[in-house]
Write a protein that holds these residues in place. Structure first.
Motif, mmCIF file in Angstrom:
data_model
loop_
_atom_site.group_PDB
_atom_site.id
_atom_site.type_symbol
_atom_site.label_atom_id
_atom_site.label_comp_id
_atom_site.label_asym_id
_atom_site.label_seq_id
_atom_site.Cartn_x
_atom_site.Cartn_y
_atom_site.Cartn_z
ATOM 1 N N GLU A 1 15.697 1.288 3.272
ATOM 2 C CA GLU A 1 14.850 0.234 3.826
ATOM 3 C C GLU A 1 13.687 0.796 4.627
ATOM 4 N N ASP A 2 13.931 1.869 5.393
ATOM 5 C CA ASP A 2 12.835 2.432 6.176
ATOM 6 C C ASP A 2 11.780 3.072 5.275
ATOM 7 N N ALA A 3 12.209 3.586 4.124
ATOM 8 C CA ALA A 3 11.255 4.155 3.168
ATOM 9 C C ALA A 3 10.394 3.055 2.552
ATOM 10 N N LYS A 4 11.007 1.904 2.261
ATOM 11 C CA LYS A 4 10.240 0.773 1.720
ATOM 12 C C LYS A 4 9.125 0.370 2.681
ATOM 13 N N LYS A 5 9.419 0.374 3.966
ATOM 14 C CA LYS A 5 8.436 -0.010 4.980
ATOM 15 C C LYS A 5 7.287 0.997 5.017
ATOM 16 N N ILE A 6 7.613 2.279 4.960
ATOM 17 C CA ILE A 6 6.578 3.320 4.984
ATOM 18 C C ILE A 6 5.667 3.202 3.770
ATOM 19 N N ILE A 7 6.250 3.010 2.599
ATOM 20 C CA ILE A 7 5.453 2.923 1.372
ATOM 21 C C ILE A 7 4.588 1.667 1.382
ATOM 22 N N GLU A 8 5.140 0.553 1.858
ATOM 23 C CA GLU A 8 4.376 -0.689 1.922
ATOM 24 C C GLU A 8 3.146 -0.534 2.818
ATOM 25 N N ASP A 9 3.296 0.222 3.897
ATOM 26 C CA ASP A 9 2.206 0.393 4.873
ATOM 27 C C ASP A 9 1.610 1.787 4.833
ATOM 28 N N PHE A 10 1.636 2.414 3.661
ATOM 29 C CA PHE A 10 1.161 3.802 3.588
ATOM 30 C C PHE A 10 -0.322 3.915 3.915
ATOM 31 N N ASP A 11 -1.093 2.875 3.658
ATOM 32 C CA ASP A 11 -2.512 2.920 4.032
ATOM 33 C C ASP A 11 -2.678 3.039 5.537
ATOM 34 N N LYS A 12 -1.765 2.425 6.290
ATOM 35 C CA LYS A 12 -1.812 2.532 7.752
ATOM 36 C C LYS A 12 -1.414 3.936 8.210
ATOM 37 N N VAL A 13 -0.480 4.571 7.469
ATOM 38 C CA VAL A 13 -0.099 5.947 7.788
ATOM 39 C C VAL A 13 -1.307 6.868 7.611
ATOM 40 N N ILE A 14 -2.037 6.691 6.496
ATOM 41 C CA ILE A 14 -3.233 7.511 6.259
ATOM 42 C C ILE A 14 -4.271 7.234 7.334
ATOM 43 N N GLU A 15 -4.423 5.971 7.693
ATOM 44 C CA GLU A 15 -5.402 5.582 8.708
ATOM 45 C C GLU A 15 -5.105 6.229 10.054
ATOM 46 N N SER A 16 -3.816 6.425 10.344
ATOM 47 C CA SER A 16 -3.444 7.009 11.636
ATOM 48 C C SER A 16 -3.773 8.498 11.723
ATOM 49 N N THR A 17 -3.871 9.169 10.590
ATOM 50 C CA THR A 17 -4.142 10.607 10.594
ATOM 51 C C THR A 17 -5.561 10.940 10.143
ATOM 52 N N HIS A 18 -6.107 10.141 9.213
ATOM 53 C CA HIS A 18 -7.441 10.397 8.679
ATOM 54 C C HIS A 18 -8.179 9.063 8.535
ATOM 55 N N PRO A 19 -8.624 8.495 9.657
ATOM 56 C CA PRO A 19 -9.268 7.171 9.619
ATOM 57 C C PRO A 19 -10.616 7.207 8.895
ATOM 58 N N LEU A 20 -10.932 6.094 8.231
ATOM 59 C CA LEU A 20 -12.219 5.914 7.572
ATOM 60 C C LEU A 20 -13.051 4.905 8.354
ATOM 61 N N ASN A 21 -14.361 5.121 8.385
ATOM 62 C CA ASN A 21 -15.223 4.114 9.003
ATOM 63 C C ASN A 21 -15.469 2.989 8.004
ATOM 64 N N SER A 22 -16.153 1.959 8.426
ATOM 65 C CA SER A 22 -16.339 0.768 7.591
ATOM 66 C C SER A 22 -17.100 1.080 6.304
ATOM 67 N N LYS A 23 -18.074 1.971 6.378
ATOM 68 C CA LYS A 23 -18.837 2.327 5.182
ATOM 69 C C LYS A 23 -17.964 3.084 4.179
ATOM 70 N N GLN A 24 -17.148 4.009 4.691
ATOM 71 C CA GLN A 24 -16.255 4.783 3.816
ATOM 72 C C GLN A 24 -15.228 3.875 3.139
ATOM 73 N N LYS A 25 -14.727 2.884 3.876
ATOM 74 C CA LYS A 25 -13.772 1.934 3.290
ATOM 75 C C LYS A 25 -14.430 1.116 2.180
ATOM 76 N N LEU A 26 -15.697 0.760 2.390
ATOM 77 C CA LEU A 26 -16.430 -0.015 1.403
ATOM 78 C C LEU A 26 -16.650 0.780 0.113
ATOM 79 N N LEU A 27 -16.869 2.100 0.265
ATOM 80 C CA LEU A 27 -17.150 2.960 -0.884
ATOM 81 C C LEU A 27 -15.877 3.471 -1.580
ATOM 82 N N LEU A 28 -14.741 3.287 -0.927
ATOM 83 C CA LEU A 28 -13.500 3.866 -1.440
ATOM 84 C C LEU A 28 -13.166 3.438 -2.877
#
Length: 453
Positions: A76-103
């Motif tokens: 169950e804890d793995a399901k939560k991590i995978i569901e919110d993996f974008d937030k995990v990436i954001e916590s270590t390598h955040p993107l600004n608004s322009k980078q998110k738009l171009l992604l």
């Protein structure tokens, strides 16, 4: 007229009485009559037995014994991590608004670069920050969906390693395989493991280690010791490994496309074996590649190579015979798939924005373990198999057949099977049925043996 029973001279000397001998002879006669009766009734009994077999096949024994992609087995804890993996990436390598738009556009360009231009691309593409970010946000996330689902369902004994074991991930990139193992196998989180991660991109390794440490913190677990090694396949390490992994590694080695696959399989097998600790009687290796014909062909050939070097396939194979889905031209190739209905919502949205939606996740793989008996020969089945049964692995989704029938392709010691049935199965499921005694008919289209359930 019955022969008159008399005592022999030695029987008289032994004190045997005539009435006792008569009783003994009578019991012997009754026993022989019963034996003859069994022999005379043997054909009738065999016929009854076949009816019983048919009854068992239609009911009790046709059920999945194992599922490669059951979502229920994911922690169950793995399901939560995978569901919110974008937030995990954001916590270590955040993107600004322009980078998110171009992604999404960058992901689409990366996909074009990895597929249409694969013969021209450089292997070190992950050293480019933009491409690496696009890769992690899309490919790493999807690979975690595939690998966590697979690793959570492989037999737990395959991951039964000693404390202080040494792992090695080849072509580790942003540490996708270590992340997938950490998420899918809670019992491994408790182990003191040294994990060597080998890749030609130091930037990708550093990116992945930051994500790995973030995931460990979210799971409130002590992280494994990660040793980043910049180098290519064949680079030397300080110590041998008990467990070697690779995912999508050989698909990336585009420089070797010109060589025949049997040559590559032997070459890669020797390179991987050079990393394994051979004094470990339970040394293991798992290879995961995309489920395309070329990759599946290589995986099948490496299966043969590893078996010749004393390793047996733990999964997905149900036998040690020649692979009936070896990816030869015009034939079937071994691959397994599951629907992505339960994939993370944000990942599916990102995929649609990138014009790269996925309805199915597909892969080819084999998990190997060293055999104490040495070289694997013949069609020896696994020790828990009984000769009156046959196990098979479903390798396709539902197939519509002539006459309103339906079925599935399956791999077994009898070769490729076309299982005709009204029951519902899923790709990757292992089923066991009573071994058919009659010669099976052959499907004219695929060459598979037709097994009706």
């Amino acid at each position: 007229m019955e022969e008159k029973i008399q005592l022999k001279w030695y029987e008289k000397r032994q004190g045997i009485k005539l009435k006792d001998k008569i009783k003994s002879e009578q019991r012997k006669k009754e026993f022989l009559e019963k034996q003859n009766l069994k022999k005379n009734n043997a054909p009738e009994k065999k016929q009854l037995s076949s009816k019983r077999i048919y009854s068992i096949q239609k009911s009790k024994f046709v059920k999945p014994l194992e599922d490669l992609f059951s979502a229920e087995n994911i922690p169950e804890d793995a399901k939560k991590i995978i569901e919110d993996f974008d937030k995990v990436i954001e916590s270590t390598h955040p993107l600004n608004s322009k980078q998110k738009l171009l992604l999404p556009r960058q992901i689409r360009s990366l996909s074009h670069f990895l597929t249409d231009e694969r013969g021209e691309r450089r292997l070190g593409y992950m050293n480019q920050t933009v491409l690496l970010s696009a890769y992690v946000h899309y490919y790493t996330w999807w690979n975690l969906v595939r690998l966590v689902r697979l690793f959570s369902n492989i037999d737990k004994n395959f991951f039964d390693v000693k404390d202080s074991s040494v792992f090695l991930d080849l072509g580790s990139g942003p540490l996708t395989v270590p992340l997938a193992l950490f998420l899918s196998r809670p019992e491994l989180r408790k182990k003191c493991i040294t994990f060597y991660c080998l890749d030609i991109s130091q930037q990708a390794l550093a990116f992945g280690e930051n994500i790995f440490l973030s995931v460990a913190a979210r799971l409130k677990c002590e992280p494994w010791k990660i040793v980043r090694v910049k180098g290519e396949l064949g680079s030397a390490l300080k110590e041998k490994a008990d467990f070697v992994t690779s995912a999508n590694l050989f698909n990336e080695l585009c420089d070797d496309f010109k060589n025949p696959p049997d040559f590559l399989a032997k070459k890669y097998t020797e390179q991987i074996l050079s990393y394994l600790k051979f004094e470990n009687e339970n040394a293991r290796y798992i290879i995961v590649e995309p489920g395309d014909p070329r990759s599946a062909r290589l995986v099948s050939l490496m299966r043969d190579s590893f078996m010749r070097r004393g390793f047996f396939p733990v999964s997905p194979c149900t036998h040690f015979c020649q692979c009936p889905m070896d990816g030869k031209k015009g034939g079937k190739w071994c691959n397994y798939a599951f629907k992505t209905d339960n994939a993370p919502t944000e990942l599916k949205k990102l995929s649609e924005k990138s014009e790269l939606p996925k309805e199915r996740a597909v892969l080819s793989f084999v998990a190997f373990q060293k055999s104490k008996a040495g070289q694997i020969d013949g069609c020896n089945c696994f020790s828990d198999e009984r000769p009156e049964f046959i196990s098979m692995r479903i390798t396709s989704e539902l197939i519509k057949l002539p006459g309103g029938r339906s079925g599935y392709y399956a791999c077994s010691e009898k070769g490729l099977l076309l299982v005709v049935t009204t029951q519902q199965f899923f790709s990757g499921q292992k089923i066991r049925v009573l071994n058919p005694q009659k010669k099976l008919p052959i499907d004219s289209k695929s060459g598979a043996c037709i097994l009706e359930l």
